[in-house]
Design a protein around this motif. Structure first.
Motif, short mmCIF file in Angstrom:
data_model
loop_
_atom_site.label_atom_id
_atom_site.label_comp_id
_atom_site.label_asym_id
_atom_site.label_seq_id
_atom_site.Cartn_x
_atom_site.Cartn_y
_atom_site.Cartn_z
N ILE A 78 0.72 -0.87 0.06
CA ILE A 78 -0.08 0.05 0.10
C ILE A 78 1.47 1.80 -0.18
CG2 ILE A 78 -0.33 0.51 2.65
CD1 ILE A 78 -3.43 0.90 1.92
N PHE A 79 1.49 0.91 0.31
CA PHE A 79 2.72 2.64 0.16
C PHE A 79 2.88 2.89 -0.91
CE2 PHE A 79 5.69 3.42 4.34
CZ PHE A 79 5.02 2.46 4.91
N PRO A 80 3.24 2.17 -2.42
CA PRO A 80 3.10 3.26 -3.64
C PRO A 80 1.98 4.01 -3.51
CG PRO A 80 4.36 1.08 -3.65
CD PRO A 80 3.86 0.94 -2.84
N PRO A 81 1.16 3.33 -3.73
CA PRO A 81 0.22 3.73 -4.22
C PRO A 81 -0.78 5.64 -2.95
CG PRO A 81 -0.64 1.53 -4.12
CD PRO A 81 0.19 1.59 -3.52
N LEU B 128 10.65 3.65 4.39
CA LEU B 128 10.96 2.86 4.31
C LEU B 128 12.49 2.02 4.72
CD1 LEU B 128 8.79 0.62 3.15
CD2 LEU B 128 10.53 0.42 1.30
N TYR B 129 13.16 3.15 4.30
CA TYR B 129 14.95 2.08 4.98
C TYR B 129 14.75 2.24 6.77
CZ TYR B 129 19.66 3.01 6.13
OH TYR B 129 20.57 3.03 7.09
N VAL B 130 13.41 3.27 7.47
CA VAL B 130 14.17 3.03 8.49
C VAL B 130 13.32 1.18 9.29
CG1 VAL B 130 13.37 4.09 10.86
CG2 VAL B 130 14.08 5.51 9.30
N ASP C 53 14.98 1.25 -5.22
CA ASP C 53 15.14 1.22 -3.86
C ASP C 53 14.02 0.62 -3.53
OD1 ASP C 53 14.83 4.65 -4.47
OD2 ASP C 53 13.93 2.70 -4.75
N PHE C 54 12.59 0.99 -3.61
CA PHE C 54 11.31 0.33 -3.11
C PHE C 54 11.59 -1.12 -2.78
CE2 PHE C 54 7.58 0.69 -1.32
CZ PHE C 54 6.96 -0.25 -1.81
N LEU C 55 11.85 -1.84 -4.38
CA LEU C 55 11.98 -3.20 -3.64
C LEU C 55 13.20 -4.06 -3.39
CD1 LEU C 55 11.35 -4.73 -7.46
CD2 LEU C 55 10.37 -4.88 -5.68
N ALA C 56 14.26 -3.09 -2.82
CA ALA C 56 15.07 -3.67 -1.53
C ALA C 56 14.65 -3.71 -0.40
CB ALA C 56 16.15 -2.94 -1.70
N GLY C 57 13.60 -2.17 -0.15
CA GLY C 57 13.39 -1.97 0.92
C GLY C 57 12.71 -3.06 1.16
N ALA C 58 11.79 -3.50 0.31
CA ALA C 58 10.32 -4.50 0.63
C ALA C 58 10.71 -5.57 0.96
CB ALA C 58 9.53 -4.10 -0.59
N THR C 136 9.31 4.87 -6.24
CA THR C 136 8.26 5.16 -5.46
C THR C 136 7.28 5.37 -6.49
OG1 THR C 136 9.78 4.78 -4.34
CG2 THR C 136 6.98 4.54 -3.16
N GLN C 137 7.15 6.39 -6.53
CA GLN C 137 5.47 7.15 -7.16
C GLN C 137 5.31 6.85 -8.21
OE1 GLN C 137 8.12 8.60 -5.84
NE2 GLN C 137 7.48 10.53 -4.21
#
Lengths: 134, 379, 172
Positions: A78-81, B128-130, C53-58, C136-137
């Protein structure tokens, strides 16, 4: 490679190196240790340890972990949306974005409600107790 | 927004050239050895002094003026203790557990917005990093408690992992309203969007602090604080370290510097949690009612950075003080109370807050309460 | 990419592969789980190097924080699992290796051909521009417009997984 992540990597590396560094300093500072009597037995408030270091299987830990993973994946999805919500407001098509987020969160809530009603979220007096009584 | 507000970049400009990766390493060493570790040490001293104050006694006052160097004495004591691994304990896991805990606690300092110009790394995925780095703590606790070859440690470790893992959901769900409002995961941008601009027709969006953005974020802010308490195993959620029940829980068999590293990790995590609440909800380094960059006089960047750093530290340390205050005020929660509070209390409330914030932003076109009051019908 | 970045990437790739080998071959199941944790971390680092980067965090949040905990819970709560030796390393190694080789080789060939078709990774400027772009956006926009049906289908899948998991764990 992102230079931002380079700085972040350095933080991780420095933090990871701190631990063996401190233990090394300690190893250099301290006098030699010997095993004397029961000094290396595991601690049970002064009693001798009885039995091996095992505990019985409690399924509640496992249930908590599974429910956590489900909610974790939902939350990460849900973070990206959510980051697009602000632009959607400025562009004027919030309704559909809200509907999508609402369906997502709503189904999540429905799942949680189901688990709650069926008693799967109980920690002590639920599943485990019923299991023992049988 | 580009990731430009680096500590490393600032160091490069202030102290002359040199490759960027060296300044990255320098900034990491400065922040961890200059902020994280001293904070960990001073926090132990502060906790003892606050405890003493609340319990109407004196506390440490021998080492140094007012006993402030007590943590150095403690550090030397811990370093010189016997390197004890229980018989049958697993050497590799015993040694690697503190690494996970310390990395999980200290590596998050990279994205804390200490000031507009003093950010270790303004990552695109800052929040997200945190969250990601904080999750490294739980395997560390589990492995450490297992390696102790002690029933009570194992039980404490399992409970600690279950607790940390459960309360990550409310933490993430309380960050979601802020993401909805700010539209980005970059912490630096989130803090900047919370600036108060006296000239309301200025370019900056005149949000006041996110805590007062709408009633749902007000609740979310407090829940983030509570869930943060549970994440870091502080009272009222410190069952894994329960002093009266499980001896010392998962860190029974850890002595000397290894225990010191666990304690350090715990206090650094407390700092990071309070810093996140400050950055996301309390306006980070913004000074209330003052916009020091829009004065008639342009102040030097270093001075602005220091003022903002002071403001950030004041807010964060106030929250840390509340955390320590709570320790000696509230009783401990039982494990099933803890779990039902999370899954039956905080998670539904947080989900409703997310939906509520989304509805508010929809109805009022993304304006906050402060904007509605002070700007009226304007957009 | 500069040679320094390439060296770091190589180190992470090596760490991932070595951890994966340890997961498969180490007789102690707990050490294999720790190796699995490092494999997940290595994959996350590789995601960062290609800019995801988002995938890495996820990856770190879900796998390291969730799946690893689940596996460790299962191991620590089950008494017999720790005593069982995972595999007899000396014998019975030929057939699994051959089978894996037969499965992995076509995938490797296809992937290297795909990468060759894509061309060089781009200049330093384009890579830098890509690094700083808001991924991410972009993912969010895609999830809300082109991929909204898979997005909602994922919710239903997760709901089914949740109900199924707690149903299976109930005392029957």
């Amino acid at each position: 490679m992102e230079t931002g992540f380079l700085s972040a990597f350095w933080f991780i590396i420095v933090a990871a190196v701190t631990v063996p560094l401190m233990l090394l300093v300690g190893a250099l500072l301290r006098p030699k240790s010997r095993v004397v009597g029961a000094s290396h037995d595991s601690y049970e408030c002064g009693e001798k340890p009885i039995g091996s270091a095992w505990i019985k299987f409690n399924i509640r830990f496992y249930i908590v972990a599974i429910v956590f993973i489900i909610f974790d994946v939902e939350m990460v999805a849900i973070f990206p949306p959510a980051t697009m919500y602000r632009t959607a407001i400025q562009q004027g098509n919030v309704g559909i974005v809200f509907a999508e987020i609402f369906v997502f969160v709503g189904l999540l809530l429905a799942g949680l409600a189901y688990c709650w009603v069926r008693g799967d979220l109980e920690w002590v007096k639920g599943v485990y107790q019923t299991n023992r009584r049988k | 927004m580009a990731e430009t507000a680096y500590f490393a970049h600032s160091l490069q400009t202030w102290l002359g050239g040199g490759p960027l990766w060296i300044w990255g390493a320098v900034s990491a060493v400065v922040v961890i050895f200059g902020l994280a570790l001293p904070f960990g040490g001073l926090a132990t001293y502060a906790e003892r002094k606050i405890a003493a104050d609340i319990q109407d006694r004196v506390g440490p006052n021998r080492v140094g003026p007012f006993g402030i160097l007590q943590f150095l004495a403690d550090a030397v004591k811990m370093l010189a203790k016997e390197d004890f691994i229980p018989r049958g304990g697993d050497h590799f896991l015993f040694n690697i557990a503190p690494v996970f805990v310390v990395v999980g606690a200290c590596a998050t300092f990279a994205v804390l917005p200490l000031s507009k110009y003093l950010l270790g790394a303004d990552l695109n995925i800052g929040v997200l990093y945190v969250l990601a780095i904080s999750t490294l703590v739980s395997p560390g606790l589990l492995l450490g408690s297992w390696a102790s070859e002690n029933k009570w440690s194992l039980l404490g470790g399992l409970r600690a992992a279950a607790q940390i893992v459960s309360y990550e959901i409310p933490v993430a769900l309380c960050i979601l309203p802020i993401i909805l409002i700010s539209g980005t995961l970059q912490i630096g941008t989130i803090v900047e969007l919370q600036g108060w601009n006296l000239a309301l027709e200025g370019a900056k969006s005149p949000h006041f602090w996110n805590l007062f953005h709408n009633p749902f974020t007000l609740v979310s802010g407090f829940i983030l604080f509570i869930a943060g308490l549970a994440e870091t195993n502080r009272i009222p959620f410190d069952l894994p370290e329960a002093e009266s029940e499980l001896v010392s829980g998962f860190n029974t068999e850890f002595s000397g510097m290894r225990f010191g590293l666990f304690a350090l990790g715990e206090f650094c995590e407390v700092f990071v949690m309070c810093a996140m609440v400050t950055a996301l909800y309390l306006g980070g380094w913004h000074i209330p009612f003052l916009d020091i960059e829009s004065f008639g006089v342009t102040l030097p960047t270093l001075l602005v950075a220091l003022i903002q750093l002071t403001m950030f530290m004041i807010k964060t340390l106030l929250l840390v003080f509340v955390v320590m205050w709570l320790r000696w005020t509230l009783p401990r929660l039982r494990v099933d109370q803890l779990m039902s509070l999370c899954w039956k209390g905080l998670v539904p409330i947080c989900l409703f807050n997310v939906l509520g914030t989304a509805v508010w932003l929809w109805v009022f076109h993304g304006r906050s309460l402060a904007q509605l009051i002070f700007q009226g019908g304007g957009h | 990419m500069s040679s320094g970045s390439q060296a770091i990437l190589f180190a992470f790739q090596l760490m991932t592969l070595m951890s994966a080998v340890l997961v498969a071959f180490h007789p102690n199941i707990l050490y294999a789980s720790v190796a699995l944790l490092f494999t997940f971390l290595g994959v996350a680092c590789m995601f960062i190097f290609i800019g995801a980067d988002f995938l890495a965090g996820a990856q770190v949040i879900v796998y390291v924080g969730g799946i690893t905990i689940l596996i460790l819970f299962a191991i620590m709560l089950t008494q017999w699992m720790y005593k069982a030796t995972l595999r007899d390393v000396r014998t019975k190694i030929l057939l699994p290796v051959v089978a894996c080789g037969l499965l992995v080789t076509p995938i490797l060939l296809k992937t290297t051909r795909l990468i060759a078709d894509l061309g060089p990774l781009g200049t330093a400027e384009t890579m830098t521009a890509f690094s700083f772009s808001p991924k991410t956006q972009v993912i969010g926009q895609a999830l809300l417009t082109s991929y909204v049906l898979p997005f909602e289908a994922v919710t239903i899948l997760l709901l089914g997984a949740l109900v199924g998991a707690v149903w299976l764990a109930r005392p029957q």
